[in-house]
Scaffold this motif. Structure first.
Motif, PDB file in Angstrom:
ATOM      1  N   SER A  43       0.805  -1.219   0.000  1.00  0.00           N
ATOM      2  CA  SER A  43       0.000   0.000   0.000  1.00  0.00           C
ATOM      3  C   SER A  43       0.842   1.275   0.000  1.00  0.00           C
ATOM      4  O   SER A  43       0.647   2.138  -0.845  1.00  0.00           O
ATOM      5  N   PRO A  44       1.798   1.438   0.921  1.00  0.00           N
ATOM      6  CA  PRO A  44       2.562   2.691   0.948  1.00  0.00           C
ATOM      7  C   PRO A  44       3.386   2.950  -0.309  1.00  0.00           C
ATOM      8  O   PRO A  44       3.526   4.080  -0.726  1.00  0.00           O
ATOM      9  N   TRP A  45       3.944   1.916  -0.903  1.00  0.00           N
ATOM     10  CA  TRP A  45       4.791   2.222  -2.053  1.00  0.00           C
ATOM     11  C   TRP A  45       4.031   2.332  -3.353  1.00  0.00           C
ATOM     12  O   TRP A  45       4.559   2.761  -4.368  1.00  0.00           O
ATOM     13  N   ARG A  46       2.765   2.004  -3.352  1.00  0.00           N
ATOM     14  CA  ARG A  46       1.926   2.217  -4.542  1.00  0.00           C
ATOM     15  C   ARG A  46       1.246   3.591  -4.530  1.00  0.00           C
ATOM     16  O   ARG A  46       0.953   4.149  -5.566  1.00  0.00           O
ATOM     17  N   ASP A  47       0.986   4.109  -3.352  1.00  0.00           N
ATOM     18  CA  ASP A  47       0.339   5.409  -3.212  1.00  0.00           C
ATOM     19  C   ASP A  47       1.423   6.488  -3.061  1.00  0.00           C
ATOM     20  O   ASP A  47       2.162   6.475  -2.080  1.00  0.00           O
ATOM     21  N   PRO A  48       1.522   7.424  -4.002  1.00  0.00           N
ATOM     22  CA  PRO A  48       2.593   8.429  -3.958  1.00  0.00           C
ATOM     23  C   PRO A  48       2.611   9.269  -2.680  1.00  0.00           C
ATOM     24  O   PRO A  48       3.677   9.603  -2.177  1.00  0.00           O
ATOM     25  N   VAL A  49       1.432   9.592  -2.140  1.00  0.00           N
ATOM     26  CA  VAL A  49       1.373  10.402  -0.918  1.00  0.00           C
ATOM     27  C   VAL A  49       1.890   9.590   0.272  1.00  0.00           C
ATOM     28  O   VAL A  49       2.707  10.072   1.060  1.00  0.00           O
ATOM     29  N   GLU A  50       1.416   8.343   0.410  1.00  0.00           N
ATOM     30  CA  GLU A  50       1.900   7.479   1.500  1.00  0.00           C
ATOM     31  C   GLU A  50       3.391   7.211   1.350  1.00  0.00           C
ATOM     32  O   GLU A  50       4.125   7.185   2.335  1.00  0.00           O
ATOM     33  N   ARG A  51       3.833   6.976   0.133  1.00  0.00           N
ATOM     34  CA  ARG A  51       5.249   6.688  -0.124  1.00  0.00           C
ATOM     35  C   ARG A  51       6.125   7.866   0.283  1.00  0.00           C
ATOM     36  O   ARG A  51       7.152   7.694   0.931  1.00  0.00           O
ATOM     37  N   LYS A  52       5.721   9.062  -0.085  1.00  0.00           N
ATOM     38  CA  LYS A  52       6.489  10.254   0.283  1.00  0.00           C
ATOM     39  C   LYS A  52       6.565  10.397   1.795  1.00  0.00           C
ATOM     40  O   LYS A  52       7.623  10.706   2.351  1.00  0.00           O
ATOM     41  N   ASP A  53       5.449  10.147   2.479  1.00  0.00           N
ATOM     42  CA  ASP A  53       5.417  10.229   3.939  1.00  0.00           C
ATOM     43  C   ASP A  53       6.343   9.194   4.569  1.00  0.00           C
ATOM     44  O   ASP A  53       7.109   9.504   5.476  1.00  0.00           O
ATOM     45  N   LEU A  54       6.274   7.960   4.079  1.00  0.00           N
ATOM     46  CA  LEU A  54       7.126   6.895   4.610  1.00  0.00           C
ATOM     47  C   LEU A  54       8.599   7.178   4.332  1.00  0.00           C
ATOM     48  O   LEU A  54       9.445   7.037   5.213  1.00  0.00           O
ATOM     49  N   ASP A  55       8.908   7.587   3.112  1.00  0.00           N
ATOM     50  CA  ASP A  55      10.295   7.918   2.768  1.00  0.00           C
ATOM     51  C   ASP A  55      10.845   9.014   3.672  1.00  0.00           C
ATOM     52  O   ASP A  55      11.999   8.964   4.100  1.00  0.00           O
ATOM     53  N   ALA A  56      10.022  10.014   3.974  1.00  0.00           N
ATOM     54  CA  ALA A  56      10.449  11.139   4.815  1.00  0.00           C
ATOM     55  C   ALA A  56      10.772  10.706   6.239  1.00  0.00           C
ATOM     56  O   ALA A  56      11.527  11.390   6.937  1.00  0.00           O
ATOM     57  N   LYS A  57      10.240   9.573   6.675  1.00  0.00           N
ATOM     58  CA  LYS A  57      10.463   9.100   8.044  1.00  0.00           C
ATOM     59  C   LYS A  57      11.739   8.287   8.197  1.00  0.00           C
ATOM     60  O   LYS A  57      12.068   7.859   9.300  1.00  0.00           O
ATOM     61  N   THR A  58      12.455   8.037   7.107  1.00  0.00           N
ATOM     62  CA  THR A  58      13.687   7.247   7.193  1.00  0.00           C
ATOM     63  C   THR A  58      14.893   8.139   6.916  1.00  0.00           C
ATOM     64  O   THR A  58      14.834   9.022   6.053  1.00  0.00           O
TER      65      THR A  58
ATOM     66  N   GLY B  11      15.884   8.354   3.396  1.00  0.00           N
ATOM     67  CA  GLY B  11      14.927   8.995   2.519  1.00  0.00           C
ATOM     68  C   GLY B  11      14.232   8.057   1.543  1.00  0.00           C
ATOM     69  O   GLY B  11      13.684   8.490   0.535  1.00  0.00           O
ATOM     70  N   ARG B  12      14.242   6.772   1.865  1.00  0.00           N
ATOM     71  CA  ARG B  12      13.585   5.787   1.003  1.00  0.00           C
ATOM     72  C   ARG B  12      13.343   4.511   1.797  1.00  0.00           C
ATOM     73  O   ARG B  12      14.011   4.259   2.801  1.00  0.00           O
ATOM     74  N   ILE B  13      12.397   3.700   1.325  1.00  0.00           N
ATOM     75  CA  ILE B  13      12.186   2.397   1.956  1.00  0.00           C
ATOM     76  C   ILE B  13      13.214   1.421   1.385  1.00  0.00           C
ATOM     77  O   ILE B  13      13.801   1.656   0.330  1.00  0.00           O
ATOM     78  N   GLY B  14      13.426   0.335   2.081  1.00  0.00           N
ATOM     79  CA  GLY B  14      14.411  -0.654   1.665  1.00  0.00           C
ATOM     80  C   GLY B  14      13.900  -1.560   0.556  1.00  0.00           C
ATOM     81  O   GLY B  14      12.701  -1.688   0.332  1.00  0.00           O
ATOM     82  N   GLU B  15      14.838  -2.189  -0.091  1.00  0.00           N
ATOM     83  CA  GLU B  15      14.525  -3.183  -1.118  1.00  0.00           C
ATOM     84  C   GLU B  15      14.662  -4.569  -0.492  1.00  0.00           C
ATOM     85  O   GLU B  15      15.423  -4.762   0.460  1.00  0.00           O
ATOM     86  N   ARG B  16      13.942  -5.543  -1.027  1.00  0.00           N
ATOM     87  CA  ARG B  16      14.017  -6.915  -0.501  1.00  0.00           C
ATOM     88  C   ARG B  16      15.446  -7.421  -0.436  1.00  0.00           C
ATOM     89  O   ARG B  16      15.840  -8.079   0.525  1.00  0.00           O
ATOM     90  N   GLU B  17      16.224  -7.107  -1.446  1.00  0.00           N
ATOM     91  CA  GLU B  17      17.609  -7.585  -1.502  1.00  0.00           C
ATOM     92  C   GLU B  17      18.443  -7.032  -0.352  1.00  0.00           C
ATOM     93  O   GLU B  17      19.356  -7.706   0.143  1.00  0.00           O
TER      94      GLU B  17
END
Length: 83
Positions: free
Chosen positions: A32-47, A50-56
């Motif tokens: 959900s967060p990485w598909r929705d641009p608004v949620e993604r921006k909010d989540l990225d801003a909290k790290t 500045g981005r969420i991690g990748e599975r690898e």
């Protein structure tokens, strides 16, 4: 408490029990967060990165924990939350 408890029980048998606490990452459970641009921006801003991690990246930490170089690591949980 599970990781330290199991570690104390397993250590005499030569078994290590490291834990891994992954942060937000691009997986189906966090879809959900990485598909929705608004949620993604909010989540990225909290790290800090500045981005969420990748599975690898999460998998790399798990691999690191099983190498001989981490042979003393047991009973603790490593965090891969980018900060």
């Amino acid at each position: 408490m599970l990781t330290p408890t199991r570690s104390r029980a397993a250590a005499p048998h030569g078994v290590r029990v490291p834990g891994l606490a992954p942060g937000a990452s691009r997986t189906p459970i966090d879809e959900s967060p990485w598909r929705d641009p608004v949620e993604r921006k909010d989540l990225d801003a909290k790290t800090p990165r500045g981005r969420i991690g990748e599975r690898e990246e999460i998998a790399s930490m798990a691999v690191m924990l099983v190498f001989d170089a981490a042979s003393y690591v047991t009973g603790t949980t490593g965090s891969s939350m980018a900060g």
